[in-house]
Write a protein that holds these residues in place. Structure first.
Motif, PDB file in Angstrom:
ATOM      1  N   ARG A   1      43.578 -19.297 -10.813  1.00  0.00           N
ATOM      2  CA  ARG A   1      44.568 -19.331 -11.900  1.00  0.00           C
ATOM      3  C   ARG A   1      43.867 -19.421 -13.254  1.00  0.00           C
ATOM      4  N   ALA A   2      42.790 -20.193 -13.324  1.00  0.00           N
ATOM      5  CA  ALA A   2      42.040 -20.335 -14.574  1.00  0.00           C
ATOM      6  C   ALA A   2      41.404 -19.016 -14.993  1.00  0.00           C
ATOM      7  N   ALA A   3      40.852 -18.284 -14.033  1.00  0.00           N
ATOM      8  CA  ALA A   3      40.204 -16.994 -14.349  1.00  0.00           C
ATOM      9  C   ALA A   3      41.219 -15.966 -14.830  1.00  0.00           C
ATOM     10  N   VAL A   4      42.441 -16.044 -14.323  1.00  0.00           N
ATOM     11  CA  VAL A   4      43.500 -15.151 -14.801  1.00  0.00           C
ATOM     12  C   VAL A   4      43.867 -15.530 -16.236  1.00  0.00           C
ATOM     13  N   ARG A   5      43.983 -16.826 -16.493  1.00  0.00           N
ATOM     14  CA  ARG A   5      44.369 -17.331 -17.810  1.00  0.00           C
ATOM     15  C   ARG A   5      43.275 -17.091 -18.857  1.00  0.00           C
ATOM     16  N   ASP A   6      42.026 -17.347 -18.473  1.00  0.00           N
ATOM     17  CA  ASP A   6      40.890 -17.206 -19.388  1.00  0.00           C
ATOM     18  C   ASP A   6      39.710 -16.696 -18.567  1.00  0.00           C
ATOM     19  N   PRO A   7      39.333 -15.438 -18.729  1.00  0.00           N
ATOM     20  CA  PRO A   7      38.297 -14.851 -17.875  1.00  0.00           C
ATOM     21  C   PRO A   7      36.879 -15.354 -18.161  1.00  0.00           C
ATOM     22  N   ARG A   8      36.688 -16.186 -19.170  1.00  0.00           N
ATOM     23  CA  ARG A   8      35.348 -16.716 -19.456  1.00  0.00           C
ATOM     24  C   ARG A   8      34.999 -17.802 -18.449  1.00  0.00           C
ATOM     25  N   VAL A   9      33.965 -17.532 -17.644  1.00  0.00           N
ATOM     26  CA  VAL A   9      33.519 -18.467 -16.616  1.00  0.00           C
ATOM     27  C   VAL A   9      32.004 -18.567 -16.673  1.00  0.00           C
ATOM     28  N   SER A  10      31.481 -19.540 -15.969  1.00  0.00           N
ATOM     29  CA  SER A  10      30.038 -19.647 -15.790  1.00  0.00           C
ATOM     30  C   SER A  10      29.738 -19.816 -14.310  1.00  0.00           C
ATOM     31  N   LEU A  11      28.605 -19.278 -13.899  1.00  0.00           N
ATOM     32  CA  LEU A  11      28.095 -19.469 -12.547  1.00  0.00           C
ATOM     33  C   LEU A  11      26.764 -20.190 -12.674  1.00  0.00           C
ATOM     34  N   VAL A  12      26.585 -21.246 -11.914  1.00  0.00           N
ATOM     35  CA  VAL A  12      25.314 -21.969 -11.897  1.00  0.00           C
ATOM     36  C   VAL A  12      24.742 -21.825 -10.496  1.00  0.00           C
ATOM     37  N   ILE A  13      23.525 -21.303 -10.440  1.00  0.00           N
ATOM     38  CA  ILE A  13      22.870 -21.047  -9.159  1.00  0.00           C
ATOM     39  C   ILE A  13      21.552 -21.807  -9.148  1.00  0.00           C
ATOM     40  N   SER A  14      21.321 -22.572  -8.089  1.00  0.00           N
ATOM     41  CA  SER A  14      20.037 -23.265  -7.929  1.00  0.00           C
ATOM     42  C   SER A  14      19.408 -22.819  -6.619  1.00  0.00           C
ATOM     43  N   ASN A  15      18.166 -23.189  -6.434  1.00  0.00           N
ATOM     44  CA  ASN A  15      17.488 -22.815  -5.192  1.00  0.00           C
ATOM     45  C   ASN A  15      17.640 -23.883  -4.115  1.00  0.00           C
ATOM     46  N   ALA A  16      18.483 -24.881  -4.339  1.00  0.00           N
ATOM     47  CA  ALA A  16      18.693 -25.927  -3.337  1.00  0.00           C
ATOM     48  C   ALA A  16      19.110 -25.297  -2.016  1.00  0.00           C
ATOM     49  N   GLY A  17      18.451 -25.730  -0.943  1.00  0.00           N
ATOM     50  CA  GLY A  17      18.784 -25.231   0.384  1.00  0.00           C
ATOM     51  C   GLY A  17      18.144 -23.903   0.753  1.00  0.00           C
ATOM     52  N   THR A  18      17.354 -23.340  -0.145  1.00  0.00           N
ATOM     53  CA  THR A  18      16.660 -22.090   0.165  1.00  0.00           C
ATOM     54  C   THR A  18      15.189 -22.383   0.435  1.00  0.00           C
ATOM     55  N   SER A  19      14.447 -21.359   0.786  1.00  0.00           N
ATOM     56  CA  SER A  19      13.005 -21.516   1.021  1.00  0.00           C
ATOM     57  C   SER A  19      12.187 -21.322  -0.254  1.00  0.00           C
ATOM     58  N   LEU A  20      12.847 -21.061  -1.371  1.00  0.00           N
ATOM     59  CA  LEU A  20      12.114 -20.853  -2.621  1.00  0.00           C
ATOM     60  C   LEU A  20      11.463 -22.160  -3.079  1.00  0.00           C
TER      61      LEU A  20
END
Length: 166
Positions: free
Chosen positions: A69-88
């Motif tokens: 619903r928020a993305a429909v109302r305001d398409p400005r979003v952020s994605l935060v990606i970390s390497n937690a749980g990966t082999s990096l």
């Protein structure tokens, strides 16, 4: 003269993730924090699985969820990606600002569900795709607009925990 990670932990501009490092992180990880603003104006976030393809992030959720619903109302979003749980190695992260589009078209679901399912459930992608294919499910497309922040602790002495660079 101060040394990043030894006696200076304030100016970390030199330990931003490189383009190659960001690409490796995005390709390796399968989850991100999807950040949005609630109707009441509060920042909020949910952890979601994603697929990065066609130069976009693709995610899915039930249409009635607050973040949809928020993305429909305001398409400005952020994605935060970390390497937690990966082999990096090290501690890596990237925060990406983007514009979200919410899709409910069958044409998007038709190509997305199988590809997403192969990415996240390679052992039985067909079962996962069937589970996803529900009447109230939508697909979120996030077009990256800007890298807001990134970090790669492997560029710091002692992997950002002090000590000498290996």
């Amino acid at each position: 003269m101060s040394r990043v990670g030894i006696d200076d932990n304030e100016n970390l501009s030199s330990v931003r993730a490189s383009m190659e490092g960001r690409s490796e992180l995005i390709a390796t990880q399968t989850e991100c924090t999807f950040a949005f603003t609630t109707e009441a104006g509060w920042p909020a976030g949910v952890v979601m699985s994603y697929l990065f393809t066609r130069d976009r992030f693709w995610l899915t959720a039930a249409a009635g969820r607050a973040h949809v619903r928020a993305a429909v109302r305001d398409p400005r979003v952020s994605l935060v990606i970390s390497n937690a749980g990966t082999s990096l190695p090290g501690r890596r992260m990237v925060s990406i600002r983007g514009k979200a589009t919410v899709h409910d078209e069958a044409s998007v679901r038709t190509w997305f569900y199988p590809k997403f399912s192969r990415h996240l459930a390679p052992g039985d992608p067909d079962a996962f795709a069937r589970l996803l294919d529900s009447p109230e499910r939508v697909v979120l497309e996030v077009e990256p607009v800007r890298i807001a922040v990134s970090h790669d602790s492997t560029k710091m002495p002692g992997d950002g925990r002090g000590g000498q660079l290996r």
